[in-house]
Motif scaffolding. Structure first.
Motif, short mmCIF file in Angstrom:
data_model
loop_
_atom_site.label_atom_id
_atom_site.label_comp_id
_atom_site.label_asym_id
_atom_site.label_seq_id
_atom_site.Cartn_x
_atom_site.Cartn_y
_atom_site.Cartn_z
N LEU A 4 0.82 -1.20 0.00
CA LEU A 4 0.00 0.00 0.00
C LEU A 4 0.86 1.26 0.00
N GLU A 5 1.93 1.25 0.79
CA GLU A 5 2.79 2.42 0.88
C GLU A 5 3.46 2.72 -0.46
N GLN A 6 4.02 1.69 -1.10
CA GLN A 6 4.68 1.90 -2.39
C GLN A 6 3.66 2.22 -3.47
N GLY A 7 2.51 1.55 -3.43
CA GLY A 7 1.48 1.83 -4.42
C GLY A 7 0.98 3.26 -4.34
N LEU A 8 0.79 3.77 -3.12
CA LEU A 8 0.33 5.15 -2.96
C LEU A 8 1.38 6.12 -3.46
N LEU A 9 2.65 5.84 -3.19
CA LEU A 9 3.71 6.74 -3.63
C LEU A 9 3.74 6.90 -5.14
N MET A 10 3.43 5.84 -5.87
CA MET A 10 3.51 5.87 -7.32
C MET A 10 2.25 6.43 -7.98
N GLN A 11 1.23 6.77 -7.20
CA GLN A 11 0.01 7.31 -7.78
C GLN A 11 0.15 8.81 -8.07
N PRO A 12 -0.50 9.29 -9.14
CA PRO A 12 -0.48 10.73 -9.41
C PRO A 12 -1.43 11.47 -8.47
N TRP A 13 -1.21 12.77 -8.33
CA TRP A 13 -2.14 13.60 -7.58
C TRP A 13 -3.32 13.99 -8.47
N ALA A 14 -4.47 14.17 -7.85
CA ALA A 14 -5.67 14.65 -8.55
C ALA A 14 -6.19 15.88 -7.83
N TRP A 15 -6.85 16.75 -8.58
CA TRP A 15 -7.42 17.97 -8.00
C TRP A 15 -8.91 17.77 -7.80
N PRO A 209 -2.41 23.85 -11.73
CA PRO A 209 -1.29 23.81 -12.69
C PRO A 209 -0.34 22.64 -12.45
N PHE A 210 -0.09 22.35 -11.17
CA PHE A 210 0.78 21.21 -10.83
C PHE A 210 0.15 19.90 -11.28
N ILE A 211 -1.17 19.77 -11.09
CA ILE A 211 -1.86 18.55 -11.49
C ILE A 211 -1.89 18.41 -13.01
N ALA A 212 -2.15 19.51 -13.70
CA ALA A 212 -2.35 19.44 -15.15
C ALA A 212 -1.07 19.21 -15.93
#
Length: 299
Positions: A4-15, A209-212
């Motif tokens: 879970l920890e590694q999987g969460l780290l590799m996920q992109p951020w969403a707005w 802007p960071f997300i896009a």
């Protein structure tokens, strides 16, 4: 819970825009549990739970529903995926959030098997190490990567200027004057950028802007961090991923660690007994010693 920890780290951020709350969020859900990270650019909240917590909370919030925790996790994944992919099309679920003291409660309402389904994500303030892992170090790594890109582009521009100069010295001329450019001057370009472009470029706003524009680089940097951390772990290096975002000088050492090692055991050399000689060994004596050593090898 390492998955879970590694999987969460590799996920992109969403707005996300939930009523008056603008949030950045990322989530990772498996059959064993879920991990969720949320930020309003002032604070960061986190929740990570396993199947035992899922079962208990499902009983409290959905007394009419009976299902294994894997079914609830699958449904939560179906609800969160469209929201994090495109906040303007959140699907059939309704999301809202409340702040209770220092916690953030993300509330979900939907249907499951024709019955109302409710869920609350209880997010507490994230630890400093988690904030560093998901934001500070990746952003530092992205800054270094972008700086490297600027250096490469600057070198390319200088090479293009030399190419144009060679054409001009060979007698070539432009067919359209509007295409003419001045030789690139890095110092003047940087000065002009700081004055004219920096205020707009640094406008963080609500995080969109960071997300896009930067999520592909964010995921590449976090993926590199995990790979470097795994290499250090596999080789027994005590220096784990703490330097995962600044590995430029460590690549040579990693390449040395990855060199193949033969798995075939080598035969030990024969043990030699100390001898004392008052002069050079005669040829018959030398042959006798060699035969004795060979017999010791194959006996």
């Amino acid at each position: 819970m390492e998955e879970l920890e590694q999987g969460l780290l590799m996920q992109p951020w969403a707005w996300l825009q939930l009523a008056e709350n603008s949030l950045l969020a990322k989530a990772y859900i498996t059959r064993q549990g879920y991990a969720l990270l949320v930020s309003d650019l002032q604070q960061v909240w986190h929740e990570q739970v396993d199947t035992s917590v899922i079962s208990q909370r499902a009983k409290e919030l959905n007394k009419r529903l009976t299902a294994p925790p894997e079914a609830f996790l699958r449904h939560l994944d179906d609800l969160l995926r469209p929201l994090l992919k495109d906040a303007s099309c959140p699907g059939t679920a309704t999301f809202s959030c409340d702040r209770v003291a220092e916690a953030l409660i993300l509330q979900v309402r939907s249907e499951l098997s024709g019955l109302p389904f409710y869920w609350n994500f209880h997010c507490i303030l994230a630890s400093p190490s988690l904030v560093s892992q998901h934001l500070i170090r990746p952003l530092m790594g992205m800054s270094l990567a972008l700086q490297c890109q600027v250096r490469d582009l600057t070198t390319l521009l200088h090479m293009k200027d030399l190419e144009i100069q060679d054409y001009q010295e060979s007698g070539a001329t432009l067919s359209r004057d509007r295409l003419k450019t001045e030789p690139f001057e890095e110092s003047s370009f940087l000065e002009r950028f700081m004055v004219e472009k920096l205020p707009e470029a640094c406008s963080v706003g609500d995080g969109r802007p960071f997300i896009a524009n930067l999520q592909s680089m964010y995921m590449a940097v976090t993926r590199q961090a995990i790979q470097v951390g795994q290499k250090h772990h596999d080789t027994g290096d005590p220096h784990t991923s703490s330097s995962a975002f600044s590995q430029g000088t460590d690549n040579q050492r990693l390449n040395q660690l990855e060199e193949p090692v033969s798995s075939t055991p080598s035969l030990p050399g024969p043990e030699t007994e100390p001898t004392v000689s008052s002069g050079p060994m005669q040829k018959p004596q030398l042959l006798k010693v060699k035969r004795k050593k060979l017999r010791g090898l194959f006996s």
